[in-house]
Scaffold this motif. Sequence first.
Motif, PDB file in Angstrom:
ATOM      1  N   SER A 202      -4.722   7.511   0.996  1.00 46.27           N
ATOM      2  CA  SER A 202      -3.898   6.367   0.566  1.00 46.27           C
ATOM      3  C   SER A 202      -2.768   6.102   1.543  1.00 46.27           C
ATOM      4  O   SER A 202      -2.516   4.953   1.911  1.00 46.27           O
ATOM      5  CB  SER A 202      -3.337   6.616  -0.836  1.00 46.27           C
ATOM      6  N   TRP A 203      -2.064   7.172   1.987  1.00 43.79           N
ATOM      7  CA  TRP A 203      -0.950   6.907   2.895  1.00 43.79           C
ATOM      8  C   TRP A 203      -1.440   6.497   4.279  1.00 43.79           C
ATOM      9  O   TRP A 203      -0.754   5.738   4.973  1.00 43.79           O
ATOM     10  CB  TRP A 203       0.038   8.072   2.939  1.00 43.79           C
ATOM     11  N   VAL A 204      -2.629   6.974   4.675  1.00 38.95           N
ATOM     12  CA  VAL A 204      -3.180   6.528   5.962  1.00 38.95           C
ATOM     13  C   VAL A 204      -3.501   5.032   5.902  1.00 38.95           C
ATOM     14  O   VAL A 204      -3.166   4.263   6.821  1.00 38.95           O
ATOM     15  CB  VAL A 204      -4.440   7.343   6.317  1.00 38.95           C
ATOM     16  N   ILE A 205      -4.148   4.607   4.823  1.00 37.38           N
ATOM     17  CA  ILE A 205      -4.481   3.193   4.650  1.00 37.38           C
ATOM     18  C   ILE A 205      -3.210   2.347   4.556  1.00 37.38           C
ATOM     19  O   ILE A 205      -3.116   1.258   5.141  1.00 37.38           O
ATOM     20  CB  ILE A 205      -5.360   3.005   3.398  1.00 37.38           C
ATOM     21  N   PHE A 206      -2.223   2.854   3.823  1.00 40.13           N
ATOM     22  CA  PHE A 206      -0.950   2.137   3.683  1.00 40.13           C
ATOM     23  C   PHE A 206      -0.280   1.946   5.039  1.00 40.13           C
ATOM     24  O   PHE A 206       0.254   0.868   5.335  1.00 40.13           O
ATOM     25  CB  PHE A 206      -0.038   2.915   2.738  1.00 40.13           C
ATOM     26  N   ALA A 207      -0.307   2.976   5.872  1.00 38.43           N
ATOM     27  CA  ALA A 207       0.298   2.877   7.206  1.00 38.43           C
ATOM     28  C   ALA A 207      -0.407   1.823   8.050  1.00 38.43           C
ATOM     29  O   ALA A 207       0.247   1.049   8.768  1.00 38.43           O
ATOM     30  CB  ALA A 207       0.253   4.238   7.901  1.00 38.43           C
ATOM     31  N   ILE A 208      -1.724   1.764   7.979  1.00 41.38           N
ATOM     32  CA  ILE A 208      -2.489   0.793   8.772  1.00 41.38           C
ATOM     33  C   ILE A 208      -2.242  -0.629   8.281  1.00 41.38           C
ATOM     34  O   ILE A 208      -2.031  -1.553   9.082  1.00 41.38           O
ATOM     35  CB  ILE A 208      -3.987   1.139   8.723  1.00 41.38           C
ATOM     36  N   VAL A 209      -2.245  -0.809   6.957  1.00 39.13           N
ATOM     37  CA  VAL A 209      -2.048  -2.146   6.386  1.00 39.13           C
ATOM     38  C   VAL A 209      -0.661  -2.684   6.719  1.00 39.13           C
ATOM     39  O   VAL A 209      -0.505  -3.845   7.129  1.00 39.13           O
ATOM     40  CB  VAL A 209      -2.262  -2.112   4.859  1.00 39.13           C
ATOM     41  N   THR A 210       0.378  -1.857   6.570  1.00 40.51           N
ATOM     42  CA  THR A 210       1.736  -2.322   6.870  1.00 40.51           C
ATOM     43  C   THR A 210       1.933  -2.556   8.367  1.00 40.51           C
ATOM     44  O   THR A 210       2.734  -3.417   8.757  1.00 40.51           O
ATOM     45  CB  THR A 210       2.776  -1.312   6.359  1.00 40.51           C
ATOM     46  N   LEU A 211       1.205  -1.818   9.202  1.00 37.16           N
ATOM     47  CA  LEU A 211       1.266  -2.077  10.643  1.00 37.16           C
ATOM     48  C   LEU A 211       0.730  -3.471  10.952  1.00 37.16           C
ATOM     49  O   LEU A 211       1.308  -4.222  11.752  1.00 37.16           O
ATOM     50  CB  LEU A 211       0.471  -1.022  11.406  1.00 37.16           C
ATOM     51  N   ARG A 212      -0.366  -3.849  10.330  1.00 39.27           N
ATOM     52  CA  ARG A 212      -0.926  -5.190  10.528  1.00 39.27           C
ATOM     53  C   ARG A 212       0.009  -6.268   9.985  1.00 39.27           C
ATOM     54  O   ARG A 212       0.138  -7.344  10.577  1.00 39.27           O
ATOM     55  CB  ARG A 212      -2.297  -5.272   9.862  1.00 39.27           C
ATOM     56  N   LEU A 213       0.659  -5.972   8.854  1.00 44.03           N
ATOM     57  CA  LEU A 213       1.630  -6.920   8.314  1.00 44.03           C
ATOM     58  C   LEU A 213       2.791  -7.118   9.282  1.00 44.03           C
ATOM     59  O   LEU A 213       3.261  -8.239   9.485  1.00 44.03           O
ATOM     60  CB  LEU A 213       2.157  -6.424   6.961  1.00 44.03           C
ATOM     61  N   ASP A 214       3.252  -6.029   9.883  1.00 40.89           N
ATOM     62  CA  ASP A 214       4.339  -6.111  10.863  1.00 40.89           C
ATOM     63  C   ASP A 214       3.924  -6.970  12.061  1.00 40.89           C
ATOM     64  O   ASP A 214       4.703  -7.801  12.548  1.00 40.89           O
ATOM     65  CB  ASP A 214       4.725  -4.714  11.343  1.00 40.89           C
TER      66      ASP A 214
END
Length: 228
Positions: A202-214
């Motif tokens: 979950s935290w790996v996916i969260f990190a990737i998703v927020t990176l794309r949002l940034d």
Amino acid sequence: MPQKDQEELWPKQDIESGTLTALAHLYRAEVFRSTHWRTRLDNTTNWAVVTTGIALSATFSNIDASPLPMVLVGLLVTVFLIFEARRYRYYNMFRARARLMETDIYAPILYGRKVPWNSEWSRMLADDYEMPHYHISLARAAGRRLRSNYSWILAIQAVAYYGKIAIHPEPLVNLSEAFSRAAIGPIPGELVMLAGIVFHLSWVIFAIVTLRLDKAYREQRKSPMQAI
């Protein structure tokens, strides 16, 4: 240097000297506040590192010690991440103001250009002081801190947990034995390990998703105030 050449190199500013001095003090205040909140960010990270270290010491203190502290510290580190994300939003706000003044006031002066007084930068700064608001969402702030620091802490916690299961009290022989060691009271080991895998994925996916949002946000930004 002749006065004429000096005026061409350093043109007279539209901003009065008193106003420029006030802006200089304002810039110093914003740098101070961003530095203060940056220190608070580091403090929260230190808490996460120290608690992880304590959990590691408790877990590996002897071969019969339970791996439960590593499970609990993962949850505690998540709480610290949320605290740090909230602090990062304050830090980001003050840093953005200082950055706007650097790019739209001091940079033109150093280039020898006039700084337009009644322009977009002054209105943006005035609006931000009149109606303060965060420049980044809590999710994006958490994603930034996760990618910068907490991903390493959580990765160490995961490796340490499964390392404890694998070597204590003796090296693993089969998978069923690993499930037996992972059990927490009435909770079966299969469920505990599945929850751990889901948590770390979950935290790996969260990190990737927020990176794309940034990245998407930066592509749409229209001012230095939004660049931080």
